[in-house]
Write a protein that holds these residues in place. Sequence first.
Motif, mmCIF file in Angstrom:
data_model
loop_
_atom_site.group_PDB
_atom_site.id
_atom_site.type_symbol
_atom_site.label_atom_id
_atom_site.label_comp_id
_atom_site.label_asym_id
_atom_site.label_seq_id
_atom_site.Cartn_x
_atom_site.Cartn_y
_atom_site.Cartn_z
ATOM 1 N N LYS A 127 0.823 -1.219 0.000
ATOM 2 C CA LYS A 127 0.000 0.000 0.000
ATOM 3 C C LYS A 127 0.852 1.262 0.000
ATOM 4 O O LYS A 127 0.360 2.345 -0.290
ATOM 5 C CB LYS A 127 -0.942 -0.010 1.199
ATOM 6 C CG LYS A 127 -1.980 -1.102 1.090
ATOM 7 C CD LYS A 127 -2.970 -1.048 2.217
ATOM 8 C CE LYS A 127 -4.050 -2.110 2.024
ATOM 9 N NZ LYS A 127 -4.866 -2.294 3.206
ATOM 10 N N ASN A 151 -1.709 -13.684 -2.275
ATOM 11 C CA ASN A 151 -2.895 -12.826 -2.135
ATOM 12 C C ASN A 151 -2.689 -11.782 -1.049
ATOM 13 O O ASN A 151 -3.030 -10.616 -1.225
ATOM 14 C CB ASN A 151 -4.131 -13.672 -1.808
ATOM 15 C CG ASN A 151 -4.591 -14.454 -3.025
ATOM 16 O OD1 ASN A 151 -4.275 -14.076 -4.165
ATOM 17 N ND2 ASN A 151 -5.289 -15.545 -2.808
ATOM 18 N N SER A 155 -2.009 -7.743 -2.186
ATOM 19 C CA SER A 155 -3.110 -6.824 -1.878
ATOM 20 C C SER A 155 -2.864 -6.046 -0.596
ATOM 21 O O SER A 155 -3.444 -4.981 -0.396
ATOM 22 C CB SER A 155 -4.415 -7.611 -1.731
ATOM 23 O OG SER A 155 -4.349 -8.411 -0.563
ATOM 24 N N THR A 157 -3.962 -6.869 2.193
ATOM 25 C CA THR A 157 -5.151 -6.923 3.048
ATOM 26 C C THR A 157 -4.896 -7.697 4.342
ATOM 27 O O THR A 157 -3.973 -8.498 4.443
ATOM 28 C CB THR A 157 -6.357 -7.594 2.351
ATOM 29 O OG1 THR A 157 -5.879 -8.765 1.726
ATOM 30 C CG2 THR A 157 -7.022 -6.697 1.354
ATOM 31 N N VAL A 220 -1.663 -9.728 -12.167
ATOM 32 C CA VAL A 220 -1.273 -8.587 -11.335
ATOM 33 C C VAL A 220 -0.807 -7.419 -12.213
ATOM 34 O O VAL A 220 -1.187 -6.269 -11.982
ATOM 35 C CB VAL A 220 -0.173 -9.015 -10.336
ATOM 36 C CG1 VAL A 220 0.478 -7.810 -9.679
ATOM 37 C CG2 VAL A 220 -0.772 -9.929 -9.275
ATOM 38 N N PRO A 230 3.077 -4.258 -6.870
ATOM 39 C CA PRO A 230 2.448 -5.589 -6.872
ATOM 40 C C PRO A 230 3.209 -6.603 -7.730
ATOM 41 O O PRO A 230 3.371 -7.763 -7.331
ATOM 42 C CB PRO A 230 1.046 -5.305 -7.443
ATOM 43 C CG PRO A 230 0.781 -3.879 -7.067
ATOM 44 C CD PRO A 230 2.106 -3.187 -7.198
#
Length: 697
Positions: A127, A151, A155, A157, A220, A230
């Motif tokens: 991020k 993943n 991301s 996350t 990606v 990414p």
Amino acid sequence: MSAPYALHGNVAVITLDNPPVNGLGHALRTAIVDGLAAAQDDPAVAAIVLIGAGRAFSGGADIREFNSPKAFAEPNLHTVIRAVEASTKPVIAAIHAVAMGGGLELALACHFRVAVAGAQIALPEVKLGLLPGAGGTQRLPRVVGLEAALNMIVSGTTVPSEKLAKTALFDQVIEGDLLAGALAFAKAAVDEKKPLKLVRNLKVVHPNPEAFLQFAANTVAAVARNYPAPSACVEALKAAATLPFEQGLKKERELFLMLMQTPESRALRHAFFAERAASKIPDVPEDTPPRPVKSAAIIGAGTMGGGIAMNFANAGIPVTLLEMKQEALDKGLGVIRKNYENSAKKGRLTPEKMQQRVDLIKGTLNYADIGGADIVIEAVFEDMGVKEQVFKKLDEVMKPGAILASNTSTLDVNKIAAFTKRPQDVIGTHFFSPANVMKLLEIIRGKDTAKDVLATTMKLSKTIKKTGVVSGVCDGFIGNRMLEQYLRQAMFLVEEGALPWEVDKAMEKFGWAMGPFRMSDMAGLDVGWYIRKRRYVEKPDMVYSRWIDKICEMGRFGQKTGAGVYKYEAGKRDPIPDPLVQELIVNHSKEIGVARRKITDDEIVHRCVYALVNEGAKILEEGIAARASDIDIVYLTGYGFPLYRGGPMLYADSQGLVNVIAAMKKFAKNPHGDPGFWTPAALLARLAADGKTFNPS
Ligand code: NAD
């Protein structure tokens, strides 16, 4: 702040203690290394537990040390991790609440990990345009598998610990007290002489890593487009799957250092810190006690009033909408209900939540019903006479200490404040349309606005999930004042030879969410026309291109009238270039004696963006904005400026301010150039001459 070292029987407990989230700052890293050394040296110690104090195991790097030498000073995180791995006594990470970034990387280096349910697990570095640089990309796939790790890392996350409970990330899920559970686990590890496992010695297990990684790389790259991080994450994971551990670490390091240098990562890190900085108001102490805001009122249930009311309801704050006529009130409340129903239909809101929110919004025609509200926001017609009536009435009815806010986009907040006997309680809250969606909230500080009113409004912006940026009083505040210059350039470009769709295409290629003419058609061409007509009288020396007025004169106001700069098919929003408009423009150029010329994308982009930058410099110099990064945040959150370029002021910095000035000089010499427009703002000229930048580099 420390990592207190304590003995519990034969287990040494090192507590990570650096509020609020035990960021791995220099002092904490030093304390961990010292604690590990003490435990190694103490024959009475058989095992070591690392545990977090307070609200987290560890949130990763200490952001207060970012951009300071302390961030990488020894012992750096790599050194801490080596010290953990080198321990001859079992090291157990005991995880609760948060294990993110470097915090998770530290845990991954331990021999064992135990966790309570509900802990937030993440490697969010992507991020910020980076990748986990302390072994995260190499160790995580060895415990959760290649696919799950990819993943998470690509991301950024957060995954709750219970979802990872069955993976090798955790040796045990602890129920009840974490420390007690971790101590019991440590005792058992010692008693049972459990072999010391290091994640680095595990294999990445996957049936067909090459094919999977190739597929991931393609997907990606297609999604990440302008962001290199990414794809670099995928490359690091490929190294984890195909190279020996140490070589994989080396690859991760190379990729991390490469990403640190990218303009995209610089922009993302800039935006991250800029957003935090924006909430700090230089002369308003952070501990200024805010006024309580438990209820709100909105005057005017039109486009803005309805959206603003939804923000309060979404935050659980009851809000009363006041209108002049029942019909207008019913219409406004109807639109709100429809909006909520649409969200519910799309599954974004449960029917119960929807009803709760609808119930929090009441309507009234009577000022007596709103006098007790803690804050009232006026969103009536943009007319000083109407604002005067409303504010005089509010002064009469609102309880003492209530905040009186105006959503005006162009009017003088000081004048509005002067309609009341309590100008200290008056402030501007400039929401952007649609007000329930757009992140930006310009907070307009009047000359008499009290500091606690500012502090309260800034806090409120967070409560209603907006990004608050303080602006002084001036025509257009930060965002629209700059936008006027940007649109003037965009219109000149068309007059000189570019077609509107060529301008939009160039700006969108640069990364804007929408080019200036698509945006104008969406906002309504009448809004700008109204302002220009005022300017023609108030500032007759300011030159505007008039071709767009001719479009307005035809009653073409954009999407809402089915035609504007573009034409639209009935019920659709896709802009279609219109030969009629092209003809109008070409004729216009002829009429004003301009020989149209081919204008490059580069000229289009830089004339528009440097128009923003020059006005931004004036805004800074006048103290309307406190920092260049506040201006960047306004443009990133309110106007669709490309995030990966970090905002107009950071973009200018990245180009070099001397180059910005050189380009402006060139534009001034264009055949139809406006040398006055391109006179560099004093601040810009000074910074360029001193070799400096708007934002600290
Ligand atoms: P709008 O015309 O959609 O709504 C205004 C509402 O106020 C109407 O429903 C009207 O009936 C009501 N009203 C008028 N006079 C009133 C009075 N005396 N008492 C109670 N209600 C009254 O306008 P809007 O677009 O929502 O704009 C409202 C304000 O927000 C303006 O100051 C505007 O400049 C500002 N603003 C608008 C936008 C935007 O994109 N529309 C963006 C930012 C700020």
